[in-house]
Write a protein that holds these residues in place. Sequence first.
Motif, mmCIF file in Angstrom:
data_model
loop_
_atom_site.group_PDB
_atom_site.id
_atom_site.type_symbol
_atom_site.label_atom_id
_atom_site.label_comp_id
_atom_site.label_asym_id
_atom_site.label_seq_id
_atom_site.Cartn_x
_atom_site.Cartn_y
_atom_site.Cartn_z
ATOM 1 N N PHE A 197 -64.526 38.034 -98.877
ATOM 2 C CA PHE A 197 -63.208 38.370 -99.412
ATOM 3 C C PHE A 197 -62.114 38.155 -98.370
ATOM 4 O O PHE A 197 -61.001 37.738 -98.704
ATOM 5 C CB PHE A 197 -63.209 39.821 -99.898
ATOM 6 C CG PHE A 197 -64.329 40.115 -100.863
ATOM 7 C CD1 PHE A 197 -64.285 39.645 -102.170
ATOM 8 C CD2 PHE A 197 -65.449 40.830 -100.464
ATOM 9 C CE1 PHE A 197 -65.323 39.895 -103.058
ATOM 10 C CE2 PHE A 197 -66.490 41.089 -101.338
ATOM 11 C CZ PHE A 197 -66.432 40.616 -102.639
ATOM 12 N N GLU A 198 -62.439 38.415 -97.108
ATOM 13 C CA GLU A 198 -61.434 38.288 -96.048
ATOM 14 C C GLU A 198 -61.037 36.830 -95.822
ATOM 15 O O GLU A 198 -59.852 36.526 -95.641
ATOM 16 C CB GLU A 198 -61.988 38.917 -94.766
ATOM 17 C CG GLU A 198 -62.172 40.420 -94.885
ATOM 18 C CD GLU A 198 -63.050 41.038 -93.812
ATOM 19 O OE1 GLU A 198 -63.194 42.274 -93.801
ATOM 20 O OE2 GLU A 198 -63.632 40.283 -92.996
ATOM 21 N N ILE A 199 -62.011 35.928 -95.827
ATOM 22 C CA ILE A 199 -61.698 34.509 -95.678
ATOM 23 C C ILE A 199 -60.851 34.044 -96.854
ATOM 24 O O ILE A 199 -59.841 33.339 -96.686
ATOM 25 C CB ILE A 199 -62.988 33.676 -95.572
ATOM 26 C CG1 ILE A 199 -63.771 34.038 -94.304
ATOM 27 C CG2 ILE A 199 -62.661 32.177 -95.565
ATOM 28 C CD1 ILE A 199 -65.173 33.444 -94.265
ATOM 29 N N SER A 200 -61.251 34.429 -98.065
ATOM 30 C CA SER A 200 -60.534 33.991 -99.259
ATOM 31 C C SER A 200 -59.099 34.482 -99.281
ATOM 32 O O SER A 200 -58.229 33.840 -99.878
ATOM 33 C CB SER A 200 -61.278 34.474 -100.504
ATOM 34 O OG SER A 200 -62.550 33.869 -100.597
ATOM 35 N N ALA A 201 -58.827 35.615 -98.634
ATOM 36 C CA ALA A 201 -57.468 36.162 -98.600
ATOM 37 C C ALA A 201 -56.541 35.392 -97.678
ATOM 38 O O ALA A 201 -55.340 35.659 -97.652
ATOM 39 C CB ALA A 201 -57.510 37.630 -98.167
ATOM 40 N N CYS A 202 -57.096 34.430 -96.920
ATOM 41 C CA CYS A 202 -56.296 33.705 -95.931
ATOM 42 C C CYS A 202 -55.925 32.294 -96.371
ATOM 43 O O CYS A 202 -55.419 31.503 -95.579
ATOM 44 C CB CYS A 202 -57.050 33.657 -94.601
ATOM 45 S SG CYS A 202 -57.280 35.291 -93.860
ATOM 46 N N ALA A 203 -56.157 31.977 -97.639
ATOM 47 C CA ALA A 203 -55.791 30.664 -98.192
ATOM 48 C C ALA A 203 -56.444 29.526 -97.419
ATOM 49 O O ALA A 203 -55.788 28.558 -97.016
ATOM 50 C CB ALA A 203 -54.276 30.489 -98.239
ATOM 51 N N THR A 204 -57.749 29.656 -97.236
ATOM 52 C CA THR A 204 -58.505 28.579 -96.604
ATOM 53 C C THR A 204 -59.761 28.334 -97.430
ATOM 54 O O THR A 204 -60.237 29.225 -98.132
ATOM 55 C CB THR A 204 -58.881 28.939 -95.152
ATOM 56 O OG1 THR A 204 -59.419 27.798 -94.491
ATOM 57 C CG2 THR A 204 -59.887 30.058 -95.099
ATOM 58 N N LEU A 205 -60.291 27.140 -97.359
ATOM 59 C CA LEU A 205 -61.513 26.835 -98.092
ATOM 60 C C LEU A 205 -62.695 27.485 -97.395
ATOM 61 O O LEU A 205 -62.906 27.294 -96.205
ATOM 62 C CB LEU A 205 -61.741 25.327 -98.170
ATOM 63 C CG LEU A 205 -63.078 24.916 -98.798
ATOM 64 C CD1 LEU A 205 -63.119 25.269 -100.272
ATOM 65 C CD2 LEU A 205 -63.346 23.436 -98.607
ATOM 66 N N GLN A 206 -63.460 28.224 -98.160
ATOM 67 C CA GLN A 206 -64.655 28.877 -97.638
ATOM 68 C C GLN A 206 -65.899 28.162 -98.144
ATOM 69 O O GLN A 206 -66.052 27.928 -99.339
ATOM 70 C CB GLN A 206 -64.699 30.341 -98.098
ATOM 71 C CG GLN A 206 -65.932 31.088 -97.654
ATOM 72 C CD GLN A 206 -65.889 32.569 -98.011
ATOM 73 O OE1 GLN A 206 -66.828 33.307 -97.741
ATOM 74 N NE2 GLN A 206 -64.803 33.020 -98.616
ATOM 75 N N LEU A 207 -66.775 27.835 -97.200
ATOM 76 C CA LEU A 207 -68.103 27.306 -97.525
ATOM 77 C C LEU A 207 -69.113 28.394 -97.210
ATOM 78 O O LEU A 207 -69.278 28.787 -96.049
ATOM 79 C CB LEU A 207 -68.400 26.061 -96.687
ATOM 80 C CG LEU A 207 -67.931 24.714 -97.238
ATOM 81 C CD1 LEU A 207 -68.170 23.618 -96.213
ATOM 82 C CD2 LEU A 207 -68.649 24.388 -98.532
ATOM 83 N N VAL A 208 -69.791 28.909 -98.231
ATOM 84 C CA VAL A 208 -70.667 30.069 -98.070
ATOM 85 C C VAL A 208 -72.040 29.760 -98.645
ATOM 86 O O VAL A 208 -72.157 29.061 -99.660
ATOM 87 C CB VAL A 208 -70.042 31.310 -98.765
ATOM 88 C CG1 VAL A 208 -69.795 31.057 -100.246
ATOM 89 C CG2 VAL A 208 -70.896 32.552 -98.557
ATOM 90 N N ASP A 209 -73.082 30.295 -97.979
ATOM 91 C CA ASP A 209 -74.411 30.191 -98.564
ATOM 92 C C ASP A 209 -74.450 31.081 -99.797
ATOM 93 O O ASP A 209 -74.058 32.238 -99.760
ATOM 94 C CB ASP A 209 -75.497 30.566 -97.553
ATOM 95 C CG ASP A 209 -75.345 31.970 -96.999
ATOM 96 O OD1 ASP A 209 -74.200 32.362 -96.682
ATOM 97 O OD2 ASP A 209 -76.354 32.684 -96.869
ATOM 98 N N ALA A 210 -74.926 30.531 -100.895
ATOM 99 C CA ALA A 210 -74.797 31.194 -102.197
ATOM 100 C C ALA A 210 -75.763 32.366 -102.317
ATOM 101 O O ALA A 210 -76.979 32.193 -102.257
ATOM 102 C CB ALA A 210 -75.061 30.192 -103.310
ATOM 103 N N ARG A 211 -75.206 33.560 -102.500
ATOM 104 C CA ARG A 211 -75.997 34.730 -102.858
ATOM 105 C C ARG A 211 -75.927 34.930 -104.369
ATOM 106 O O ARG A 211 -74.981 34.502 -105.032
ATOM 107 C CB ARG A 211 -75.504 35.964 -102.121
ATOM 108 C CG ARG A 211 -76.004 36.025 -100.680
ATOM 109 C CD ARG A 211 -75.750 37.357 -100.031
ATOM 110 N NE ARG A 211 -76.521 37.489 -98.800
ATOM 111 C CZ ARG A 211 -76.471 38.558 -98.012
ATOM 112 N NH1 ARG A 211 -75.671 39.578 -98.319
ATOM 113 N NH2 ARG A 211 -77.208 38.619 -96.922
#
Length: 374
Positions: free
Chosen positions: A294-308
Amino acid sequence: MFIEEAAGQMTSIVLDPAESGRKNGLRDGYAEGYLRGRASYIVSQPRPAFPVRKVKVLYVSSGKGFPYSPLDEAVSSTLRTLTTELIAAVPGDPISDLAAQHKPDLLLALDGLELPVEQLNAVRAMGIPTAVWFTDDPYYTDLTIPLSAHYDYVFTLERNCVEPYRAAGCSQVHYLPFAAFPEHYRPTLIPSPHRRNLSFIGSAYWNRVIYLQPVLPALMEQGLLINGIWWDRLPEFPAYADRIELGKWMGPVETSEVYSGSKIVLNLHRSPSEEYVNNNKAGIPAASPNPRTFEISACATLQLVDARDDLTSFYRPGVEIETFSSPEELVDKVRYYLTHEEERREIALRALDRTLRDHTYANRLDQLMSVIFG
């Protein structure tokens, strides 16, 4: 400059390096300005107001200091906007005396591991409801499951921990992930002082080292910079020492600036089964996204995350976030999005909008109090 060859032959165009640099600078400057402008507009939009409940809450912080203190600040600051009175305490305070003095409608503890059970039981004996929001599920459930029965309400950020807490004797157990605190995590509305292609901020748990090691050269070629502890356990660390800031705990404001200044931020969850750092003998698996999501997404940047498994309850992959299921897919998507500016930007902006709408601490604490107070 243009070079014309003899008539009837092909004409080749050679771009002067200075002219090429100017055009690239204009292009990048426009893209950056457009992103910041759109992000500023999204941040400025009104959001639904949550009710202020006429309740008094005794809030007991984690008592653990950094890196938990930003979570404490997020929760306590948000609670002040949602209640008529907040009494803030730390686990070493005389909690039962404070409860007797202030007669709160609720005691809420964050983490709860430092709060003496005797103090908690004394508060419950006064008829005051108690609740805990566990911060690290499922990683320390050997410690938190025995504690859970001492609370009237248990809130966990891990979906797979709901049933174990119920089995331990607490009938009111609810799934409540953490969120973003916009006072800490937000896009910089001018260019960030940290400009990166690719970032990872976090500790070098062994599962992360093992996962990234085969593709680390490819990621470094794409501009990866790492901040965190234990990365000197990486065999290749000496070769990349200039790309890894070792041993530094970054505060939320600096972390937010790095996120905002990065084209892509990686999020690789820790493993719930690393015995030497976890207390999870039951082997409870992890399905829920970590707070960093949630913190990365709040910064207007593309997040690449391992899917849970439960990620899709919060963000739409390919629309508001991007996922990977193997190291090779991670590299492929890094390369793709670093060369597809518009797609990368639109996902990042949709993530920002979704987060501010649905995934702030105001959202979560309103939900918590709705469970308790109706």
